[in-house]
Design a protein around this motif. Structure first.
Motif, short mmCIF file in Angstrom:
data_model
loop_
_atom_site.label_atom_id
_atom_site.label_comp_id
_atom_site.label_asym_id
_atom_site.label_seq_id
_atom_site.Cartn_x
_atom_site.Cartn_y
_atom_site.Cartn_z
N PRO A 141 1.45 -10.23 2.76
CA PRO A 141 0.82 -11.40 3.39
C PRO A 141 1.46 -12.73 2.99
O PRO A 141 1.63 -13.60 3.83
N LYS A 142 1.87 -12.82 1.72
CA LYS A 142 2.51 -14.06 1.26
C LYS A 142 3.82 -14.31 1.96
O LYS A 142 4.32 -15.43 2.04
N GLN A 143 4.43 -13.23 2.47
CA GLN A 143 5.74 -13.38 3.12
C GLN A 143 5.64 -13.29 4.64
O GLN A 143 6.62 -12.97 5.32
N GLY A 144 4.45 -13.55 5.15
CA GLY A 144 4.32 -13.69 6.60
C GLY A 144 4.07 -12.41 7.38
O GLY A 144 4.12 -12.41 8.60
N ILE A 145 3.80 -11.32 6.66
CA ILE A 145 3.45 -10.06 7.35
C ILE A 145 1.94 -9.92 7.21
O ILE A 145 1.42 -9.50 6.17
N ALA A 146 1.21 -10.29 8.25
CA ALA A 146 -0.25 -10.41 8.10
C ALA A 146 -1.01 -9.14 8.44
O ALA A 146 -2.17 -9.00 8.05
N ARG A 147 -0.40 -8.24 9.19
CA ARG A 147 -1.10 -7.00 9.52
C ARG A 147 -0.10 -5.85 9.69
O ARG A 147 1.00 -6.05 10.19
N VAL A 148 -0.56 -4.66 9.27
CA VAL A 148 0.29 -3.47 9.32
C VAL A 148 -0.57 -2.30 9.81
O VAL A 148 -1.72 -2.17 9.39
N VAL A 149 -0.02 -1.49 10.68
CA VAL A 149 -0.67 -0.21 11.00
C VAL A 149 0.17 0.90 10.37
O VAL A 149 1.35 1.08 10.69
N ASN A 150 -0.44 1.60 9.42
CA ASN A 150 0.22 2.75 8.81
C ASN A 150 -0.07 3.97 9.67
O ASN A 150 -1.22 4.22 10.04
N VAL A 151 0.98 4.72 10.01
CA VAL A 151 0.85 5.77 11.01
C VAL A 151 0.93 7.15 10.36
O VAL A 151 1.90 7.46 9.66
N GLY A 152 -0.08 7.96 10.62
CA GLY A 152 -0.10 9.32 10.11
C GLY A 152 0.85 10.21 10.88
O GLY A 152 1.14 9.96 12.05
N ALA A 153 1.36 11.25 10.22
CA ALA A 153 2.30 12.16 10.88
C ALA A 153 1.96 13.62 10.59
O ALA A 153 2.33 14.52 11.34
N SER A 154 1.26 13.86 9.48
CA SER A 154 0.83 15.21 9.10
C SER A 154 -0.61 15.07 8.60
O SER A 154 -1.08 13.95 8.39
N LEU A 155 -1.28 16.19 8.34
CA LEU A 155 -2.66 16.09 7.83
C LEU A 155 -2.66 15.35 6.49
O LEU A 155 -3.50 14.49 6.24
N ASP A 156 -1.66 15.65 5.67
CA ASP A 156 -1.55 14.99 4.36
C ASP A 156 -1.32 13.50 4.49
O ASP A 156 -1.94 12.70 3.79
N SER A 157 -0.40 13.10 5.37
CA SER A 157 -0.12 11.67 5.49
C SER A 157 -1.28 10.94 6.15
O SER A 157 -1.49 9.75 5.90
N CYS A 158 -2.09 11.63 6.94
CA CYS A 158 -3.30 11.00 7.47
C CYS A 158 -4.26 10.68 6.32
O CYS A 158 -4.88 9.62 6.29
N LYS A 159 -4.37 11.62 5.37
CA LYS A 159 -5.25 11.37 4.21
C LYS A 159 -4.75 10.16 3.43
O LYS A 159 -5.53 9.30 3.01
N ARG A 160 -3.43 10.08 3.23
CA ARG A 160 -2.87 8.95 2.48
C ARG A 160 -3.01 7.64 3.26
O ARG A 160 -3.20 6.57 2.68
N THR A 161 -2.94 7.74 4.58
CA THR A 161 -3.14 6.54 5.42
C THR A 161 -4.55 5.99 5.23
O THR A 161 -4.75 4.78 5.12
#
Ligand code: NI
Length: 258
Positions: free
Chosen positions: A28-48
């Protein structure tokens, strides 16, 4: 200066294990105010889900990437449906077809692609489409499933200007990232000249696809200003206008409030 919205990132990837907390806190301090983290596997959905619970500017997409569909079952789809109820889940994805890796077999990829499109329709969320070397089947399935009623984005758009028309007619957005800065990206540049700015969103797909001058290194949202510059130059617009319009587009795509 308008902030930047990274519509597609994989900060759960092990490439960020070393410094994830420090990097994410700095965005946020560097001008990136929003992010969508995208799931790809069941595991990465949990981490998302862990990431969106921890950082207020991180939202998430829940879905299974075509290359990971061999692990999917009906019980898995039911689990995805429940996670889609999370208040910060903004999309179903990434889902689609990948004939570059061509694993698992195409029939399996197509089956779970259609199934997850159906899930998106039921939970009333847009889709994030991953499509690699599968232009015809992707367009055919999205058309047959009336994906225009679902809405979404073709992430890391890599097809021609002619193919772009099909998705524009469905009112889909186009995810544009680091590849736009590559010298050999002639086909993509032609497509991006053709696609109106009001249908373009910015994305990194990090840790992959870092733009020039950082091509080949680990990517992060901090590289997006290079993509803004390339897009502004190609469209003959100033960078602030590109930032403003792509920010608004991302909010519309994910149906979020400002
Ligand atoms: Ni991705």
């Amino acid at each position: 200066m308008t902030a930047i919205f990274d519509t597609h990132a994989h900060y759960d990837d092990e490439a960020f294990d070393r410094d994830r907390e420090e990097l994410l806190c700095s965005l946020p301090k560097q001008g990136i105010a929003r992010v969508v983290n995208v799931g790809a596997s069941l595991d990465s959905c949990k981490r998302t889900i862990e990431l969106m619970d921890r950082y207020d500017y991180i939202y998430g997409a829940i879905g299974i990437h075509p290359s990971d569909t061999a692990e999917l079952t009906e019980a898995g789809v039911e689990w995805l449906r429940q996670q889609c109820g999370h208040e910060k889940c903004v999309a179903v994805g990434e889902i689609g077809l990948d004939y570059y890796w061509d694993e698992p077999e195409r029939k399996i990829q197509k089956n779970w692609f259609v199934r997850q499109l159906d899930l998106a329709r039921q939970v009333k969320k847009p889709v994030i489409i991953h499509s690699r070397e599968a232009a015809k089947d992707t367009a055919d399935i999205l058309t047959a499933e009336h994906a225009g009623e679902i809405g979404g984005v073709i992430h890391c758009y890599s097809y021609t200007k002619e193919s772009a028309k099909v998705y524009l007619d469905m009112d889909f957005y186009f995810g544009i990232g680091g590849v736009l800065t590559f010298k050999n990206a002639k086909k993509l540049k032609e497509a991006v000249e053709y696609i109106p700015l009001d249908h373009i969103v910015l994305e990194t797909d990090c840790p992959y696809l870092a733009p020039e001058p950082n091509r080949g290194k680990r990517n992060s949202s901090l590289n997006l200003p290079y993509v803004v510059s390339a897009l502004a130059e190609l469209k003959g617009l100033d960078e602030e206008e590109v930032r403003r319009v792509t920010w608004d587009n991302a909010l519309k795509l994910y149906r979020m409030e400002a």
